[in-house]
Every structure is written in C-alpha cells, then in structure tokens.
Enzyme design. Structure first.
Site, PDB file in Angstrom:
ATOM      1  N   ILE A 183       0.843  -1.207   0.000  1.00  0.00           N
ATOM      2  CA  ILE A 183       0.000   0.000   0.000  1.00  0.00           C
ATOM      3  C   ILE A 183       0.870   1.246   0.000  1.00  0.00           C
ATOM      4  O   ILE A 183       0.622   2.207  -0.739  1.00  0.00           O
ATOM      5  CB  ILE A 183      -0.969   0.004   1.192  1.00  0.00           C
ATOM      6  CG1 ILE A 183      -1.829  -1.263   1.201  1.00  0.00           C
ATOM      7  CG2 ILE A 183      -1.851   1.246   1.152  1.00  0.00           C
ATOM      8  CD1 ILE A 183      -2.688  -1.450  -0.022  1.00  0.00           C
ATOM      9  N   ASP A 184       1.911   1.260   0.820  1.00  0.00           N
ATOM     10  CA  ASP A 184       2.847   2.382   0.804  1.00  0.00           C
ATOM     11  C   ASP A 184       3.469   2.551  -0.580  1.00  0.00           C
ATOM     12  O   ASP A 184       3.583   3.671  -1.098  1.00  0.00           O
ATOM     13  CB  ASP A 184       3.960   2.156   1.823  1.00  0.00           C
ATOM     14  CG  ASP A 184       3.583   2.588   3.230  1.00  0.00           C
ATOM     15  OD1 ASP A 184       2.637   3.381   3.372  1.00  0.00           O
ATOM     16  OD2 ASP A 184       4.232   2.135   4.190  1.00  0.00           O
ATOM     17  N   ILE A 185       3.903   1.451  -1.175  1.00  0.00           N
ATOM     18  CA  ILE A 185       4.586   1.529  -2.462  1.00  0.00           C
ATOM     19  C   ILE A 185       3.629   2.004  -3.556  1.00  0.00           C
ATOM     20  O   ILE A 185       3.965   2.890  -4.350  1.00  0.00           O
ATOM     21  CB  ILE A 185       5.211   0.176  -2.806  1.00  0.00           C
ATOM     22  CG1 ILE A 185       6.378  -0.098  -1.861  1.00  0.00           C
ATOM     23  CG2 ILE A 185       5.677   0.132  -4.255  1.00  0.00           C
ATOM     24  CD1 ILE A 185       6.934  -1.500  -1.947  1.00  0.00           C
ATOM     25  N   GLY A 188       3.061   5.660  -3.200  1.00  0.00           N
ATOM     26  CA  GLY A 188       4.150   6.431  -3.786  1.00  0.00           C
ATOM     27  C   GLY A 188       4.054   6.508  -5.294  1.00  0.00           C
ATOM     28  O   GLY A 188       4.313   7.554  -5.902  1.00  0.00           O
TER      29      GLY A 188
END
Length: 413
Positions: A183-185, A188
């Site tokens: 989810i973070d990636i 980004g």
C-alpha cells in the site's frame, strides 16, 4: 552532487518533507527521473527508517553499522539536509526555499504543517506555481482524517488481507499481510503520477495545485479485479491461497523435488499442457474445456493434475513446458531471484558508490523499472548519509558560511 541534464525531469526542484516509505518512494521516482530532490531530516536522528533494523549496512571491511538497510530502498539520488522545522528559523528557511521549488511532498498528519506556516495555502501565496502533494493515511476529509495511517492497518481495513492467505479451513489458514508494504509503495506510485500530471498541467496554465493522496484510497483502488467482482455481484471474495479466483489452473504445484508455478491463462495453453502430459482428453472434457468450466470444477482438475506434476522435477517441468509456450516457472527466494540470468541481464542490481566518511563505500539498490530511450534514468547518488549535503545545499540556497555556522551552533541544522 551534479544533477543529470539529459533526464526527463531535469531542472525540477523537489522539497521532500516526507519520511518512512510512501512519500520517499514517490520522491525517489522523481529523483530517478532527474529531479533535484532535497530531503529534509531531523538533526541527530533523521528519517525513521534509518533505524528500522536489522538488517544494517556494513562498512567496506565488513563491520556492522547502525544504519538500517530499509532507508536505502527509497532514498537514492537525493540529497540529505538536516533541519529542525520545529524552530522558527528552520520554518523561515523552508518557507524561503518553498518559494523557489516546483514540488513539495509531505506526509505529516492532517493540518500538521499549518502551525509552521508550511501548509499549501501558506506556501502557494508566495509560489502560485507550487505543486504540493500531501500523503496521509486517510486523506484530508472524512471521519478518519485525523488518524495516523500505516500500511498494515490499511491492508486490513481495505479488505486486502481478507483475500490474502489460505482459507480458514486449510492448514495455515487466516488473513495475511502481503510480504512487502504494497500500500505504501502503490501510494508512492500514485503520488508520483499525480505530480507528473500536475507538472504537465502547469506547463499549460502556469498554476500549481494541491494533491491529496491517501493510503486508504490507494488500498481500495488496488483491489482491482477483486473489487470489481464484488461491485458486480455483491459477494465478497475470500482467500484462496495461491490459486486465482478467475483462472485455472493458475497456482503452485508440488513436483518430485519442490514446487513450480503454473500460470495457464487461456484454453490454448491448457490444451498444449494436456498434450505435453499425454492427457489430451482433459482438454475435451466438458468440465475442463473452457476456463470458466475449469474454475467451476477446480477441485476435480487439481485432483487429476497433482499426481502428474509430482512425476518430474521442477527443472524438468519448467524446461518442458517453456518449450511448448505454457507459462511455468520457479518459486524463487530473493537470493535466487537476484541470481536469475534474466534479472542479471536486465541489470536490476545497481551498485552505487558512496563517499560520506562513514566507511560505507558502496550501497546496492534495485534498478528503477522505468526504461526511457531518450531521457534515461541516471543513478548519480547513493542513498545519502544523514545530513550529508547540508552545507552544500544551504550554500546553494544563498546562506553565507556565517549563517550556516549560526544555524549549526543553535542545533537547527
């Protein structure tokens, strides 16, 4: 550090006020594309991920350091400046710089930078061309807006964990997080795309804009076909291990000496597979003749296939099926993946020299997957040591040696 001139974002200046993963992943993409990204970090400690270890980096002679490798995943091609934005002089300096940059990326809690005069409304008054991207857990609106958001929380809340892992009744059953912070990636990636779109729009209008990026929004978006299936039927998909909800056979199989992955995506591939294993009648069986039929009769098909796959080694199956254009491959460890001939041929391990006076001579990172023919990615800087470029950047920002020394003496940098 000299910025490349033949890159897609040459001349674009980015002030990176983000930390951990989603924001830094976004700004690393911009840096890889040639933007001059200045990362602002807390004096003495820096980005949280500098301490998220083990594992830790090693010096050239093999000695362990206190610098976590996590930080290196998303901070190459940037310059690190230590600056205490809680101090008025630090805030004033950042406002001064924000008036001249193209992009600001931050991932503070909603409203967190307004008290410093570093929010979008404050900065755009002096720089109407500014593109300002906020990355938060839940966005700038809604009942959860004030909450802190983390990848694992959003994997759970979005439903991603409900479709990841083995079914409850199977060994090891239960919800699982994905093995990396996807989810973070993805956040980004979406944030960098939005910034690029805003830069394109600014080229026509002359005006910047605000970008509200939320982990939860991204988590829901990347459910992809699983969300589409729910929206079409009202039924929540459930965990199915490594099998595919809409394709069969499309999963791992035990072989004589390990496991292989079969990814049969159409009826032609299945027919060729049946020919290879000398079971042509399976492709004519009404239970298996079409993909939809195979999905409906998955259990019966697997019961027939599994004994056959155990007759040969993994390497034998991969060679045999590859020759017949049937997708089949190994299930590698990361070490095996980096040693794969295709991975090596594509140059996906990048060795970056670093001279920061801390004994770390080289940091290896994973190559950017962006391959541009006219404006290629340039690897011009290893992930920096904390504050490695502070004096260099402050001089570029117009500060005198006396001003830099005053800031350093006060603990502001």
């Amino acid at each position: 550090m000299q910025q490349p001139r033949d890159t897609a974002l040459a001349g674009i200046k980015v002030l990176d006020l983000s930390r951990v993963l989603a924001g830094p992943w976004c700004t690393q993409i911009l840096a890889d594309l040639g933007a001059d990204v200045v990362k602002i970090e807390r004096p003495g400690s820096g980005d949280d991920t500098r301490h998220w270890g083990p594992p830790f980096l090693q010096t050239a002679d093999g000695a362990a350091t206190s610098q976590a490798s996590y930080f290196t995943a998303c901070n190459r091609n940037k310059r690190s400046v230590t600056l205490d934005m809680s101090r008025p002089e630090g805030q004033a300096l950042l406002r001064r710089i924000a008036a001249e940059v193209d992009v600001v990326v931050e991932n503070f809690k909603v409203g967190g930078l307004a008290r410093y005069g570093l929010d979008y409304d404050s900065l755009k008054a002096a720089n109407p061309r500014l593109i300002y991207c906020s990355v938060t857990g839940f966005g700038q609106s809604g009942p959860y807006a004030e909450r802190a958001g983390y990848d694992l929380m959003v994997q759970a809340l979005s439903g991603l964990m409900s479709v990841t892992g083995h079914a409850d009744g199977e060994p090891g059953g239960g919800p699982l997080r994905v093995g990396v912070a996807v989810i973070d990636i993805f956040t980004g990636l979406y944030a960098s795309n939005a910034i690029l779109a805003a830069l394109h729009a600014r080229a026509h209008t002359g005006e910047g804009q605000y970008i509200d990026t939320a982990l939860l929004d991204v988590g829901m978006a990347v459910l992809a076909n699983q969300a589409a299936g729910f929206l079409a039927t009202g039924d929540s998909p459930m965990r199915a291990g490594n099998s595919h909800p809409s394709l069969a056979p499309y999963q791992n199989f035990a072989t004589r000496d390990g496991q292989v992955l079969l990814a049969i995506g159409n009826d032609g591939q299945f027919s060729r597979f049946c020919g290879v294993i000398d079971r042509p009648e399976w492709a004519l069986d009404e239970r298996f003749a079409t993909n939809t039929a195979r999905v409906h009769h998955r259990s019966a098909l697997l019961a027939l296939m599994q004994p056959v796959l155990r007759e040969r080694s993994s390497a034998e199956w991969i060679a045999l099926l590859h020759d017949k254009a049937v997708p089949c491959g190994p299930i590698n460890t990361i070490a095996q993946a980096f040693d794969d001939p295709q991975v090596r041929a594509r140059g996906l391990r990048v060795e970056l020299p670093r001279d920061a006076g801390d004994g770390i001579a080289q940091i290896d990172t994973v190559a950017s997957p962006l391959r541009l023919s006219r404006t290629p990615i340039r690897y011009h800087g290893a992930p920096p040591a904390l504050g490695q470029h502070t004096d260099e950047v402050l001089r570029e920002w117009g500060l005198s040696e006396r001003e830099i020394e005053t800031l350093r003496a006060s603990g502001c940098v």
